[in-house]
Every structure is written in structure tokens, then in C-alpha cells.
Design a protein around this motif. Sequence first.
Motif, short mmCIF file in Angstrom:
data_model
loop_
_atom_site.label_atom_id
_atom_site.label_comp_id
_atom_site.label_asym_id
_atom_site.label_seq_id
_atom_site.Cartn_x
_atom_site.Cartn_y
_atom_site.Cartn_z
N LEU A 44 0.86 -1.18 0.00
CA LEU A 44 0.00 0.00 0.00
C LEU A 44 0.90 1.23 0.00
CD1 LEU A 44 -1.76 0.41 3.49
CD2 LEU A 44 0.52 -0.48 3.14
N ASP A 45 0.32 2.40 0.14
CA ASP A 45 1.10 3.63 0.07
C ASP A 45 0.42 4.63 1.01
OD1 ASP A 45 2.22 6.11 -0.74
OD2 ASP A 45 2.66 5.30 -2.72
N MET A 46 1.15 5.07 2.02
CA MET A 46 0.56 5.97 3.03
C MET A 46 1.13 7.37 2.87
SD MET A 46 0.41 3.40 6.33
CE MET A 46 1.86 2.36 6.16
N PRO A 47 0.35 8.39 3.27
CA PRO A 47 0.80 9.77 3.09
C PRO A 47 2.08 10.08 3.87
CG PRO A 47 -1.53 9.71 3.71
CD PRO A 47 -0.99 8.33 3.89
N SER A 48 2.88 11.01 3.34
CA SER A 48 4.05 11.50 4.07
C SER A 48 3.64 12.51 5.14
CB SER A 48 5.02 12.19 3.11
OG SER A 48 5.64 11.24 2.29
N LEU A 49 2.62 13.32 4.82
CA LEU A 49 2.12 14.29 5.79
C LEU A 49 1.28 13.56 6.83
CD1 LEU A 49 0.88 17.14 3.41
CD2 LEU A 49 2.76 17.33 5.06
N CYS A 50 1.71 13.63 8.09
CA CYS A 50 0.94 12.99 9.16
C CYS A 50 0.51 14.06 10.15
CB CYS A 50 1.79 11.95 9.87
SG CYS A 50 1.73 10.35 9.08
N SER A 51 -0.72 13.99 10.61
CA SER A 51 -1.21 15.01 11.55
C SER A 51 -0.57 14.82 12.92
CB SER A 51 -2.72 14.92 11.67
OG SER A 51 -3.07 13.81 12.44
N ALA A 52 -0.32 15.95 13.58
CA ALA A 52 0.26 15.92 14.93
C ALA A 52 -0.61 15.09 15.86
CB ALA A 52 0.38 17.34 15.46
N GLU A 53 -1.91 15.20 15.67
CA GLU A 53 -2.87 14.49 16.52
C GLU A 53 -2.55 12.99 16.62
OE1 GLU A 53 -7.66 13.64 16.29
OE2 GLU A 53 -6.72 14.95 14.79
N LEU A 54 -2.28 12.40 15.45
CA LEU A 54 -1.98 10.96 15.39
C LEU A 54 -0.74 10.66 16.22
CD1 LEU A 54 -3.48 8.84 13.73
CD2 LEU A 54 -1.78 9.12 11.93
N TRP A 55 0.28 11.51 16.08
CA TRP A 55 1.54 11.28 16.78
C TRP A 55 1.47 11.64 18.26
CZ3 TRP A 55 6.54 9.64 14.85
CH2 TRP A 55 6.44 9.09 13.56
N LYS A 56 0.52 12.51 18.59
CA LYS A 56 0.33 12.82 20.02
C LYS A 56 -0.37 11.65 20.70
CE LYS A 56 0.54 17.83 19.74
NZ LYS A 56 -0.23 19.06 19.41
N THR A 57 -1.26 10.98 19.96
CA THR A 57 -1.97 9.83 20.53
C THR A 57 -0.97 8.75 20.98
OG1 THR A 57 -3.80 10.31 19.04
CG2 THR A 57 -3.80 8.15 20.07
N SER A 58 0.07 8.56 20.19
CA SER A 58 1.08 7.54 20.55
C SER A 58 2.16 8.13 21.45
CB SER A 58 1.73 6.97 19.29
OG SER A 58 2.54 7.98 18.68
N GLU A 59 2.07 9.40 21.74
CA GLU A 59 3.05 10.15 22.55
C GLU A 59 4.40 10.33 21.86
OE1 GLU A 59 3.05 8.32 26.41
OE2 GLU A 59 1.03 9.02 26.85
N ARG A 60 4.48 9.99 20.58
CA ARG A 60 5.77 10.15 19.90
C ARG A 60 5.99 11.57 19.37
NH1 ARG A 60 7.98 5.33 16.30
NH2 ARG A 60 6.04 5.55 15.11
N TRP A 61 4.93 12.39 19.34
CA TRP A 61 5.10 13.77 18.88
C TRP A 61 6.19 14.46 19.72
CZ3 TRP A 61 3.83 16.54 14.74
CH2 TRP A 61 3.90 17.94 14.80
#
Lengths: 403, 403
Positions: A44-61
Motif C-alpha cells: 500500500l502507500d501511506m501519506p508523508s504528511l501525518c497530523s500531529a494528533e496521530l503522533w500525540k496519541t502515541s506520545e511520539r510527537w
Amino acid sequence: MQKAGLIHPSNPGCYYYLPATVRSMEKLTRIIDQEMQGIGGQKLDMPSLCSAELWKTSERWDLMGKELLRLKDRHGGDYCLAPTHEEAVTTLVAHQMNVSYKQLPLLLYQITRKFRDEPKPKFGLLRGREFYMKDMYSFDVSEEAAYQTYESVCEAYTRLFSRLGLRCVQVQADTGNIGGKLSHEFQLPADIGEDRLLLCGNCSFSANVETMSSDRTDCPQCKTGTLVESKGIEVGHTFYLGKKYSHVFNAAFTNAQNKPSVAEMGCYGLGVTRILAAAIEVMSTEEGIRWPGLLAPYQVCVLPPKKGSKVDEAAVVAEELVHTLGETFSGLRGEVVLDDRTQTTIGKRLKDANRLGYPYVIVVGQGALEETPRFEVICQQTGETMFLSRDGLFDLLGRVETV
Amino acid sequence: MQKAGLIHPSNPGCYYYLPATVRSMEKLTRIIDQEMQGIGGQKLDMPSLCSAELWKTSERWDLMGKELLRLKDRHGGDYCLAPTHEEAVTTLVAHQMNVSYKQLPLLLYQITRKFRDEPKPKFGLLRGREFYMKDMYSFDVSEEAAYQTYESVCEAYTRLFSRLGLRCVQVQADTGNIGGKLSHEFQLPADIGEDRLLLCGNCSFSANVETMSSDRTDCPQCKTGTLVESKGIEVGHTFYLGKKYSHVFNAAFTNAQNKPSVAEMGCYGLGVTRILAAAIEVMSTEEGIRWPGLLAPYQVCVLPPKKGSKVDEAAVVAEELVHTLGETFSGLRGEVVLDDRTQTTIGKRLKDANRLGYPYVIVVGQGALEETPRFEVICQQTGETMFLSRDGLFDLLGRVETV
């Protein structure tokens, strides 16, 4: 690679990949596709632009710090340029309705450009800020099933490096900021490598120094061997993640008891540009670039005689040879180059061919005009020179493995 | 495409491309490669991160406004995510030493992910913030030679759309912020299109409304035809740039008089994801997705009978058929899907196959068990249903064009 005209520097840690490099990368991509799809991987192919929200959920932001390239869109929304896609793929799977245990394991992968703001980009493609990576993510019904998947990916990696003719060691590794319970690195032993490995001289044990005391010299596995330190280039990394991400994003399936159950995950990276750069680093010689046979941008270079020499009518034979090889062997279609700079001596062109590392160089000269034509063939990987009849030549080149 | 499970939304204007879409995209990429390399194009790969400096040199850093996604690296350096690469490719060429007029035209292209901060992303892949584009750049010795190159790229574009079975019109267009002297758009007429075109009913004249008065109804070319307005989806764009960029970045070559001379440039884009989305938009029906034959993710779907039906032994025939088709026709390797959800009725699976738009659906039922086996074949592009012998079936499928 820069000296050989394979890449050209752009910003720090960013490179133009020139045409021969793109050909080689496309071959490597095909081999990776074969191996990943061979164990059930779906691309598959996933976007390069990722929302901060997603990365905050995993705490990796916050955890990722300065390695993460961050930006705002025109509406002020925060984004990062993804260096890896655990968050993205897990939320994708979480959004699929009615995934049954019968559909697992699910192995999803992509081969895309990734971004990492390296403090000190160096060694060309080995440590860049923009690079190609194959990242695969697995979803399983149980810890046991996840370990089996983990094992099958490691085996696919081992097969891949073996097909490329590269010596690669699988070493125990630290799980870093990806997290999880179990991790291995795939390392190509090389002096230029930035990782320090401990390899047992007696058994298959190997580990990254980071995971154990660096002054330990006795092997913890066979108890009899001595550990020797070596440097390595990390070209792959596997992680058993457990439920770290699937729990947070609720990536669940319906189990055999018809109840929702959170998936066990693994993630598996291969540095695509890095494999190419590392392979060249390990295999090349003083004379020039050497490629894993399957990855050479072109398999064959044909040299017609110098214009004005007494055998320059052999040029026609050379042209015909290029044409016929491509017609006869589908694997050689587009793989045979005619170096028609016939104002240049054979010697000078041989040197260039040697520098660029075509696996096979064919000199079409006097011999090609004889009643039983003879061709000089240089196999650059072995350094061997042979004088072959036309049949012998076709027999040799018909056995060249391509991808 | 979203309803059919081909893409999944991520951030606004960003999508996951799911496995069937990736297969289709890879096929489109191969066709574009063939056409671009057919006219001498060389494929390279340029970084997405572009330094502000480069864009300030061309003055587009300010001109591009909010469409440009901008970011800072850890050292505070300014970058953008490239939506196009005129600056990057021209500076690359400018850095090549000793380019002779004999080496021109030079046609460099890439197929990579591009970024554009659309104010209102919409229509799925048609107007996204992250998308795949083929961008080619040409360097020529003279204006005349540059026009010839321009013409050959337009012809390649026309061939490409013709191979895909898509009606495409080449219209005169505005040069926008790319700049230059001459420009054409390649438009697929479609109601959902955002561009307004004027097409002559009598001759081949066509133009974007932007380039002329929109209430004009008489054709400026043949003088007799009437212009009719139509909507279109822009899938390609060509620009003759002249020396706009080559002058600023000093992309020069050595001319026949052995003097340095600035190259004449052109640039040529194809919206790769957009072609796919537009093709589906134009070709699909109420019943389901329809693909240009060459781009269908899989060519054939084989349906074995429902489990427990009185002909369920035909399942073996179906499996053997899938295997043999792939073995017999190299073009069909990996292209034949067995829908083995045999707990589901043929009717339900036929409906699914219709929705997903496999060009050929083969129902293996009662007829397959007869002494002279018969197979029901549905050609989804024509809607035709045929009952074929095994030989007839192989004859039909052996003629399927794949890429």
C-alpha cells in the motif's frame, strides 16, 4: 557514489538520484516486492504528511524530538513528515470494519520516501534526511502467531540479502523509541559502519554492543566461543511490538469466539537507499563501483572498435549483438549498453566500463570478424577475461540472472 | 474510489492508497516510463525537501504564496516541499561539467510524490495536497529544437491516453506561475471537471476558457465551426519555458562554435494519481468501478461454485484454471484472482466482481464438468457474456494486453 556520477548532492542529507541509480533502485524494489509478497505482504502507500494528533496519541510527537520534521499547513494545523508509519497504519487497520481472525495475519508494507532530520547527515545515502525505506507492519491474532510472522519476515530478509550476494548478520538489538518486546537488526559488516557488533567466532550469536556490556568476550549462547567486535551498517530492523500501538488506536479483529480482540503487531524496516549504498560500499574496489549482480543498472556493455582502426567494420557486429541479445533473452531487454563513443580508444572505454562496474563487458574487435568469431568478455565481478565463440557468449549471457 | 475500498482518507487532501490502487498505479507508472523513455527520457529522482535559497533565486518562494508547504530544519534553515522541480533540475544540469550540444536534447523526468497546500482539497485524488506527478524537463540547443522536443512530448502524451482508451483533448492554456511562452493542457472531458473548455465542433481547435473570451462562439482556427463549452479534468500540462530558468541558474552547454550557450527549456507534467482517479470517474458505471484495461489491478476473476452445490467438484477446475492461465501467459502472471469465498453464492460474488470491475470474470460451474467443458465469461468493459470452450477461453485471454 557521488564520484561515480550516481548521485548529486542537493541540500545537506538530500541527493538527486541520477538515472543509473534509479534503475538500480527499481531492481531492488522489485526484489523486495517479490520477497514481501512471497510471505503474504500486501503493498500500500501511506501519506508523508501525518497530523500531529496521530503522533500525540502515541506520545511520539514529543518523544521524537528534533528528528521529526514538523510543519504547519495554511490553516495552522500541525503536521510532521513521517519517518515511519506505526500510527498511520494502525489507525488505518482500526478503521476497517469486521476484520475476522480468519483474515489474519495481515501484512501491509510500502516502499516510500521517508524523512528524518539527522543532526549530521553523512556518508551520502547511508545517513540522509530524505531516503527510501520499505516498512512493513503485521497484525496477528496472538502472541504466538505474531512470533511466527516475525520469524517469517526475518527469513525473507535473510533470503533477500543472500540473493543480493551480501553477507548480512541478524543481531539482537535495542527496541529504541519504536518500543516493543523483541528486536533484531540486520547488519552488513563494514569498516565504514557506525554500529558496533559483537560476533561469536564459534556459533551464530551476534548482538549490537548497545544491548550488552561491550567488554564481554565470552559468548552467552554457546559458552565456549569468544566474542569479536566488528563494525556494521544497519540495513534492516525488525520489532515485535505486541499491543503497544494496536491498543492505543484500537486495531481489533473478531476472534474465534466472536469477541473483539486487539491485534498483536510487528514492524519491519529495510533501508532501501541504504542497502544500495552499503552494497556498493562493501563490494567496490579501487578500480570502480561494483554492484550486486541483480542490482547493476545495466548487465552488459558492448565496445565496438575505435573509428578509423583497421577493424572498424566490426562496429556492425557490435550493434547487431546488442540488438540480438535483447531479442533473445527477455531478461536482457534494455540491459545491454553500446558504448559507441568510437572516437575514443578501446582502452579508455574499457577503463570507464570498469569504473562503472557493468557485470559483463564485451570487446568486439578483430576476433569478431574471423570466420569463427571470437569475443573478448570481461566478467567484472570475478575479474576473469574469457575469449568466447558466439555460442559460448550466448550461453554465458543466457544464464545471467535478472529481476 | 473511497466507497470501493481503493483509497482511505487520512488528513484533508491526503489518502492511503490501498493494495489494488497501488497495483494500478504501478501499471500506470510502467506505461508512462515506456512512453517517456520512448522519446529519450531519462528517469531520475529529486529530493522533496528544497531549500528556500533555490526558490528565492527563481523568485517563486514569494510568488507561490500559501500553496507552498514550508518548514524549518533543526538548524533553522528554510525549506519547502517541492510541488514541482524547475529550480532543482535546472541547478542540477547547471552543475554538470562540459555538456556538449551533441548531448542535447536532454530529457529528464521523475515520477514522485508532490505537495501542494490546496485551500480546499476535494474530489478524492483529483485535488489532493499530496499526490504523484510525472514531471519531465527538457534542455535544447535552440528555440527550434525546443519546439521539436515540445511536440514530441505532446505526441507521447496523446499516445499514452490513446493506449489507456481515454478521450483526451489538448487545449491552449495559460502559462500561470511556471512562466514561459507556450503552454497546453491535456484535458479529459468530464462533468466533474473544474476546468471550462471551448471545443470546436468542426475542427480540432480547443482552448481553456481562461485563455479567451468565454462568450466567443466562432472558432478562431477554422472560422466556420461553433465553439461549445465543456468541462474537463486537467491531467497533463506542457510548457515551453525558453530561458526563464536556465538563464537564472546558468544551465549552459558548449555549442558547435565551442562557446557556452544557455539551454532552451520545456517542462511537462502528468498527474499520475489524477489520471487514475479521472479515468475511473469517466469510465465507471452505476454498477461499479471500471478501469482502462491496462490499469485494472487484476485482469481476471475466477469464480468456483458455491460449496455444497451439486457441482462443487468444479472448484478443482477453477483452481487449475487460475494456475494454468498464469503459467501459459506471462502477461497474466499474478493477474488472475480466485474468489474462493465458496460459502457465498455465485450471484453475490458476481455482484462483487462487477463492482470491482475485473475486465474478465469467469464462472466455473456445471458447464466446466461436461465432456466438452464450457465456461461463462463476462467481459465487464463491454457488458458482453460469452460461453466459451477451454480453447476459446484461452484464445480470448491470450489476447489480453497487459503492461
